[in-house]
Scaffold this motif. Structure first.
Motif, PDB file in Angstrom:
ATOM      1  N   VAL A  50     -16.138  -7.065   8.324  1.00 38.67           N
ATOM      2  CA  VAL A  50     -15.350  -6.491   7.230  1.00 38.67           C
ATOM      3  C   VAL A  50     -14.053  -5.917   7.813  1.00 38.67           C
ATOM      4  N   THR A  51     -12.934  -6.326   7.248  1.00 35.39           N
ATOM      5  CA  THR A  51     -11.627  -5.832   7.674  1.00 35.39           C
ATOM      6  C   THR A  51     -11.070  -4.895   6.601  1.00 35.39           C
ATOM      7  N   LEU A  52     -10.585  -3.725   7.061  1.00 32.93           N
ATOM      8  CA  LEU A  52     -10.037  -2.726   6.136  1.00 32.93           C
ATOM      9  C   LEU A  52      -8.628  -2.338   6.585  1.00 32.93           C
ATOM     10  N   GLU A  53      -7.827  -1.857   5.621  1.00 36.00           N
ATOM     11  CA  GLU A  53      -6.479  -1.372   5.907  1.00 36.00           C
ATOM     12  C   GLU A  53      -6.238  -0.060   5.188  1.00 36.00           C
ATOM     13  N   ARG A  54      -5.329   0.745   5.765  1.00 34.06           N
ATOM     14  CA  ARG A  54      -4.833   1.938   5.107  1.00 34.06           C
ATOM     15  C   ARG A  54      -3.513   2.323   5.765  1.00 34.06           C
ATOM     16  N   LEU A  55      -2.779   3.219   5.143  1.00 32.73           N
ATOM     17  CA  LEU A  55      -1.536   3.707   5.717  1.00 32.73           C
ATOM     18  C   LEU A  55      -1.830   4.533   6.966  1.00 32.73           C
ATOM     19  N   ALA A 113     -18.379   6.617   0.525  1.00 32.80           N
ATOM     20  CA  ALA A 113     -18.290   5.559   1.525  1.00 32.80           C
ATOM     21  C   ALA A 113     -17.100   4.642   1.260  1.00 32.80           C
ATOM     22  N   ASP A 114     -16.626   4.019   2.342  1.00 37.55           N
ATOM     23  CA  ASP A 114     -15.560   3.028   2.256  1.00 37.55           C
ATOM     24  C   ASP A 114     -16.121   1.609   2.193  1.00 37.55           C
ATOM     25  N   ILE A 115     -17.285   1.422   2.783  1.00 36.03           N
ATOM     26  CA  ILE A 115     -18.015   0.151   2.725  1.00 36.03           C
ATOM     27  C   ILE A 115     -19.441   0.463   2.298  1.00 36.03           C
ATOM     28  N   LYS A 128      -9.094   0.329   2.349  1.00 35.86           N
ATOM     29  CA  LYS A 128      -9.292  -0.728   1.362  1.00 35.86           C
ATOM     30  C   LYS A 128      -9.765  -1.980   2.086  1.00 35.86           C
ATOM     31  N   VAL A 129     -10.846  -2.598   1.591  1.00 36.38           N
ATOM     32  CA  VAL A 129     -11.332  -3.840   2.173  1.00 36.38           C
ATOM     33  C   VAL A 129     -10.357  -4.960   1.835  1.00 36.38           C
ATOM     34  N   PHE A 168       0.822  -1.206   0.000  1.00 37.60           N
ATOM     35  CA  PHE A 168       0.000   0.000   0.000  1.00 37.60           C
ATOM     36  C   PHE A 168       0.865   1.268   0.000  1.00 37.60           C
ATOM     37  N   GLY A 169       2.168   1.091  -0.177  1.00 44.25           N
ATOM     38  CA  GLY A 169       3.044   2.256  -0.186  1.00 44.25           C
ATOM     39  C   GLY A 169       3.989   2.222   1.004  1.00 44.25           C
ATOM     40  N   THR A 170       4.784   3.251   1.147  1.00 44.83           N
ATOM     41  CA  THR A 170       5.744   3.289   2.241  1.00 44.83           C
ATOM     42  C   THR A 170       5.054   3.605   3.554  1.00 44.83           C
ATOM     43  N   GLY A 171       5.683   3.205   4.655  1.00 48.10           N
ATOM     44  CA  GLY A 171       5.136   3.504   5.973  1.00 48.10           C
ATOM     45  C   GLY A 171       4.315   2.373   6.545  1.00 48.10           C
TER      46      GLY A 171
END
Length: 596
Positions: free
Chosen positions: A274-279, A206-208, A286-287, A19-22
């Motif tokens: 529902v599990t989501l991730e982001r930096l 919305a994200d979901i 993102k799901v 998902f990128g750096t960090g």
């Protein structure tokens, strides 16, 4: 040194997070769904005055367990809430008991079901106004073209934007055609059409995205069901939480969309995770994972929540009091044999005329002055045993709040209706069959039995050609014969919408809005004592069930060695005939010697 440095750089690049750096953060969202409570708060069936393994109070115990794991979970209900199990007796209270209970349970959203429109529109408006949950129904449009209630809500949960949109079953105007004032003459669009429209409105918000839809997986009357909708829009909708069909369903489609339905009357609770991730530094959620399951309430040894039970005790007490009021007497059993040939899973009342069915049709004809009548036995095991007739017995044998109507028809129309509502219900006879079976595509509540005419159902013939020997007042029924047909408002709506009967006001000769279940109780009050009477006016023909091994097969069923097949969802019994030839071929019964 240069090659070593290059290798180190390449290794570092390959080890970067996708998902990128960090660093990344992860969050889990929980959504619980109930549906089709049908007035069941306490674990009690007031029609039979007996305990019930389910209900809102038991479901709330499961919900509380889940809230202990995730205090931020979202709780939604998918409708058919305000009708059945005596709850309609309370619809004029300052606050409807179901709304009071849902407010106490802290629901976030409530999608309207079709049975919400069974009664006075003012009563529904009052219930909506008292609801602390957001009331949804994005496909319900007022006469001015605006929506009746909100199409969706967007909740911020743990930093995640969760959109939940609601859609009602699209056939309310069909089912309530006799009383359009119940739905205030509004318009209902299809789930397929409205889902696409709402998704455009939700674009980028919305994200979901979750659909809360009071409509079944398979659909009705040629309108796409929710599986087809999910197959089309599942790349944009994370899950559809559905109701209406009373099914227990947990399915993940090829496109990743999840379909969940928790059954009815609080027998289960649907859970979506529902599990989501982001930096950590920010960015778009993102799901990365999602799953669905049905949390059992029935058969799970769950106790009713004591707080909710105490709050709603007055409903339980009054419901039992009303239900058990004696209004007359039953002189003898109306349905002496519940199972055909004592075979569990094959209801007698579907295969032959009974006093139980004739009572309902007789009352309908007397109340309306009709020539002929049709009615369904919604529970094939309904019976009036000898003894007291209580108020609840009218509910037991006629479980819905349908009202009585009568309409002018012709003999040709009646025979077409009989084909659709009776002839098509059975599977075609095959040589070797020793039982008569039912189509898995038709629910028992859509199988009608007719009074005022004599007729046969020839199941040796294909569907659509089975109603034969129709006789009215001792003579063959002619296509041009003018008749008045008594029927309930739901059947009137379905048949008139399909063009099977007239929807012209001049052809409607009876429509007082009186509930058939109340007319049954009123009839018993008038008569004092009722006795079983059966005119035996119809028969199933075209099936030779007299195989030499028929009794052997019947005994195997009684002993549990053979089972009567049921539909996958368990709602339609006896969906395939037991065939002696097949059983011999499978080695389940001995082969017979060939005749010389």
């Amino acid at each position: 040194m240069g090659s070593v440095l290059l290798a180190a750089v390449l290794i570092a690049l390959f080890c970067l997070p996708i998902f990128g750096t960090g660093q990344r953060e992860q969050v889990q969202i929980t959504i619980l769904e109930t549906s089709d409570f049908h007035g069941t708060i306490a674990p009690w069936d007031y029609a039979t005055d007996s305990s019930y393994d389910g209900g809102m109070a038991k479901a709330f115990s499961v919900i509380k367990q889940e809230r202990a794991k995730d205090k931020d979970l979202i709780l939604v209900d998918c409708g058919d809430t305000l009708q059945d199990n005596m709850i309609q007796e309370f619809r004029f209270d300052d606050i409807h008991p179901m709304i009071k209970a849902m407010n106490f349970m802290e629901y976030d959203a409530w999608e309207l079901g079709n049975h919400e429109f069974n009664f006075e529109f003012e009563a529904l408006q009052k219930a909506i106004g008292a609801s602390k949950a957001t009331v949804l129904g994005g496909n319900i449009y007022k006469q001015d073209g605006t929506r009746f209630v909100q199409p969706y809500i967007i909740k911020n949960v743990k930093g995640v934007r969760v959109a939940i949109f609601g859609i009602e079953a699209p056939h309310v105007n069909r089912w309530e055609a006799s009383n359009p004032e119940h739905f205030d003459y509004m318009t209902f669009t299809s789930p397929m059409e409205e889902t696409g429209k709402i998704l455009e409105e939700l674009e980028g918000k919305a994200d979901i995205i979750i659909g809360l839809v009071h409509y079944g997986e398979d659909g009705e009357y040629g309108t796409d069901g929710m599986k087809a909708v999910a197959e089309k829009y599942g790349d944009r909708v994370d899950a559809f939480l559905i109701g209406h069909a009373h099914s227990t369903l947990s399915e993940t489609l090829e496109n990743g969309c999840i379909l969940l339905e928790p059954g009815s009357k609080g027998t289960g609770v649907a859970k979506l995770t529902v599990t989501l991730e982001r930096l950590v530094s920010g960015g778009k959620w993102k799901v990365v994972d999602k799953s669905g399951e049905i949390l059992p309430v029935a058969k799970a040894k769950v106790e009713p929540d004591p707080e909710l039970s105490k709050l709603m005790q007055y409903v339980h007490d009054k419901s039992r009091e009303v239900a058990n009021t004696v209004v007359g007497q039953v002189g003898a059993d109306f349905l002496p044999s519940l199972n055909w040939k004592d075979l569990p899973g094959i209801p007698t009342a579907v295969l032959q005329d009974t006093a139980m069915m004739d009572l309902i049709n007789k009352i309908q004809m007397e109340a309306t002055g009709a020539d002929v009548s049709l009615a369904a036995l919604f529970d094939s095991r309904s019976n009036l045993p000898k003894g007291d007739f209580r108020k609840r017995d009218g509910v037991k044998i006629y479980k819905y709040d349908n009202t009585l109507m009568a309409v002018r028809i012709t003999g040709k129309q009646l025979k077409a209706i009989m084909e659709q509502q009776a002839g098509n219900f059975f599977n075609q006879y095959t040589p070797g069959d020793v039982t008569i079976s039912f189509s898995p595509k038709i629910r028992l509540y859509n199988y009608d039995m007719f009074a005022g005419v004599d007729y046969d159902i020839d199941i040796s013939k294909p569907a659509g050609q089975r109603i034969v020997n129709v006789v009215y007042k001792g003579a063959p029924l002619h296509d041009s014969q003018e008749l008045v047909l008594a029927l309930n408002n739901y059947r009137y709506g379905g048949l008139s919408s399909a063009g099977k009967i007239s929807d012209k006001p001049d052809d409607l000769v009876y429509n007082t809005g009186l509930a058939i279940r109340d007319l049954i109780s009123d009839y018993v009050v008038k008569m004092g004592t009722i006795m079983p009477e059966c005119d035996d006016n119809w028969h199933i023909i075209g099936a030779d069930l007299n195989d030499p091994d028929a009794e052997l097969i019947y005994q195997m069923v009684r002993d549990g060695a053979l089972a009567i097949p049921v539909s996958e969802d368990g709602r339609t019994p006896n969906i395939a005939a037991l065939n002696a030839n097949d059983l011999r071929g499978q080695g389940k019964i001995p082969a017979r010697a060939k005749a010389n």
